[in-house]
Design an enzyme around this catalytic site. Structure first.
Site, PDB file in Angstrom:
ATOM      1  N   LYS A  19       0.822  -1.218   0.000  1.00  0.00           N
ATOM      2  CA  LYS A  19       0.000   0.000   0.000  1.00  0.00           C
ATOM      3  C   LYS A  19       0.855   1.268   0.000  1.00  0.00           C
ATOM      4  O   LYS A  19       0.548   2.232  -0.692  1.00  0.00           O
ATOM      5  CB  LYS A  19      -0.924  -0.025   1.229  1.00  0.00           C
ATOM      6  CG  LYS A  19      -2.126   0.871   1.143  1.00  0.00           C
ATOM      7  CD  LYS A  19      -3.243   0.362   2.046  1.00  0.00           C
ATOM      8  CE  LYS A  19      -2.815   0.168   3.490  1.00  0.00           C
ATOM      9  NZ  LYS A  19      -3.045   1.337   4.334  1.00  0.00           N
ATOM     10  N   ARG A  93     -11.675   2.666   8.510  1.00  0.00           N
ATOM     11  CA  ARG A  93     -11.345   1.280   8.860  1.00  0.00           C
ATOM     12  C   ARG A  93     -12.569   0.498   9.308  1.00  0.00           C
ATOM     13  O   ARG A  93     -12.511  -0.709   9.480  1.00  0.00           O
ATOM     14  CB  ARG A  93     -10.305   1.268   9.987  1.00  0.00           C
ATOM     15  CG  ARG A  93      -8.890   1.388   9.446  1.00  0.00           C
ATOM     16  CD  ARG A  93      -7.913   0.515  10.207  1.00  0.00           C
ATOM     17  NE  ARG A  93      -6.615   0.520   9.545  1.00  0.00           N
ATOM     18  CZ  ARG A  93      -5.500   0.944  10.091  1.00  0.00           C
ATOM     19  NH1 ARG A  93      -5.515   1.399  11.313  1.00  0.00           N
ATOM     20  NH2 ARG A  93      -4.361   0.892   9.430  1.00  0.00           N
ATOM     21  N   ARG A 127      11.586 -10.787   6.668  1.00  0.00           N
ATOM     22  CA  ARG A 127      12.311  -9.554   6.972  1.00  0.00           C
ATOM     23  C   ARG A 127      13.115  -9.712   8.272  1.00  0.00           C
ATOM     24  O   ARG A 127      12.568 -10.067   9.301  1.00  0.00           O
ATOM     25  CB  ARG A 127      11.282  -8.424   7.120  1.00  0.00           C
ATOM     26  CG  ARG A 127      11.817  -7.053   6.893  1.00  0.00           C
ATOM     27  CD  ARG A 127      10.739  -6.055   6.545  1.00  0.00           C
ATOM     28  NE  ARG A 127       9.579  -6.068   7.426  1.00  0.00           N
ATOM     29  CZ  ARG A 127       8.549  -5.255   7.277  1.00  0.00           C
ATOM     30  NH1 ARG A 127       8.523  -4.391   6.292  1.00  0.00           N
ATOM     31  NH2 ARG A 127       7.526  -5.305   8.109  1.00  0.00           N
ATOM     32  N   ARG A 160      11.973  -8.561  14.081  1.00  0.00           N
ATOM     33  CA  ARG A 160      11.117  -7.740  14.934  1.00  0.00           C
ATOM     34  C   ARG A 160       9.870  -8.538  15.318  1.00  0.00           C
ATOM     35  O   ARG A 160       9.417  -9.392  14.552  1.00  0.00           O
ATOM     36  CB  ARG A 160      10.674  -6.471  14.185  1.00  0.00           C
ATOM     37  CG  ARG A 160      11.804  -5.523  13.882  1.00  0.00           C
ATOM     38  CD  ARG A 160      11.302  -4.246  13.268  1.00  0.00           C
ATOM     39  NE  ARG A 160      10.253  -4.489  12.270  1.00  0.00           N
ATOM     40  CZ  ARG A 160       9.664  -3.528  11.557  1.00  0.00           C
ATOM     41  NH1 ARG A 160      10.006  -2.281  11.737  1.00  0.00           N
ATOM     42  NH2 ARG A 160       8.740  -3.818  10.672  1.00  0.00           N
ATOM     43  N   ARG A 171      -2.183 -10.100  12.839  1.00  0.00           N
ATOM     44  CA  ARG A 171      -2.426  -8.790  12.217  1.00  0.00           C
ATOM     45  C   ARG A 171      -3.297  -8.939  10.969  1.00  0.00           C
ATOM     46  O   ARG A 171      -4.198  -8.138  10.732  1.00  0.00           O
ATOM     47  CB  ARG A 171      -1.089  -8.138  11.827  1.00  0.00           C
ATOM     48  CG  ARG A 171      -0.340  -7.539  13.007  1.00  0.00           C
ATOM     49  CD  ARG A 171       1.060  -7.141  12.613  1.00  0.00           C
ATOM     50  NE  ARG A 171       1.091  -5.979  11.735  1.00  0.00           N
ATOM     51  CZ  ARG A 171       2.113  -5.684  10.934  1.00  0.00           C
ATOM     52  NH1 ARG A 171       3.178  -6.453  10.899  1.00  0.00           N
ATOM     53  NH2 ARG A 171       2.070  -4.610  10.183  1.00  0.00           N
TER      54      ARG A 171
END
Length: 227
Positions: A19, A93, A127, A160, A171
């Site tokens: 996004k 949202r 990542r 992380r 999430r």
């Protein structure tokens, strides 16, 4: 010369769907003002505005910021953009937020990045970072020379908490539960335009071609002036 009407757009997509990249390209090519709810929240919390302090109190308790606070924050900011084409990112949202937005202004298009959750999960969980320097590696696109080790210092890389598989899944599930009703809301109004794929660079040409039917490409111009 007839001045075309202003374009009011919303971009939606789960975390890791590309996004941010797509929004940056839309702004560059079509000169739209970009209003990100996350950026606006951070700015207000940093400046300790009334809304910022209120929002921080919910975040510190691990709670979602109520619809009325988010709506007040975003609508207040939109008042200054009434002469521009704009792109909303991260808002609305919830259906309540979408309804509140509708009362203030008419949304013309909702761009939905439809990227498979499995693709996003692989993208985010690949990542790894070097904490001291902030160097980011991606096991798929830009892996370290030695797995788990920083190229420059030889120190170990860490993942992380946000990028750990269990967190990523949570999430994505939260986004799905919260956002599906909003997508349905805009689909019912005939405003939803979904772009499906697994790679941002392959989705982008389709978004670009679609937006070209609405706005001219201004990326060749040095100055984008409001109409």
């Amino acid at each position: 010369m007839v001045v075309p009407p202003l374009l009011r757009a919303v971009i939606m997509g789960p975390p890791g769907s590309g996004k941010g990249t797509v929004s940056a390209r839309i702004i560059k090519h079509f000169g739209m003002k970009h209003l990100s709810s996350g950026d606006l929240l951070r700015d207000n919390m940093q400046k300790k505005t009334e809304v910022g302090i209120l929002a921080r109190s919910y975040i510190d308790r691990g709670q979602l910021i109520p619809d009325d606070i988010m709506t007040r924050l975003m609508l207040n900011e939109l008042k200054g953009l009434d002469r521009y084409n704009w792109l909303l990112d991260g808002f609305p949202r919830t259906v309540a937020q979408a309804e509140a937005l509708d009362k203030e202004c008419q949304i013309d298009i909702v761009i939905d990045l439809d990227v498979p959750f499995e693709t996003i999960k692989c993208r985010l969980t690949a990542r790894w970072i070097h904490p001291a320097s902030g160097r980011v590696y991606n096991l798929e696109f830009s892996p370290p020379k030695v797995q788990g080790i920083d190229d420059i210092t030889g120190e170990p890389l860490v993942q992380r908490d946000d990028d750990k598989p269990e967190t990523v899944i949570k999430r994505l599930q939260a986004y799905d539960a919260q956002t599906k009703p909003v997508l349905e809301y805009y689909r019912a109004k005939g405003l939803l335009k979904s772009f499906s794929g697994t790679e941002t660079n392959k989705i982008w040409p389709h978004i670009y071609a679609f937006l070209q039917t609405k706005l001219p490409d201004v990326s060749q111009n040095d100055v984008v002036s409001p109409r």
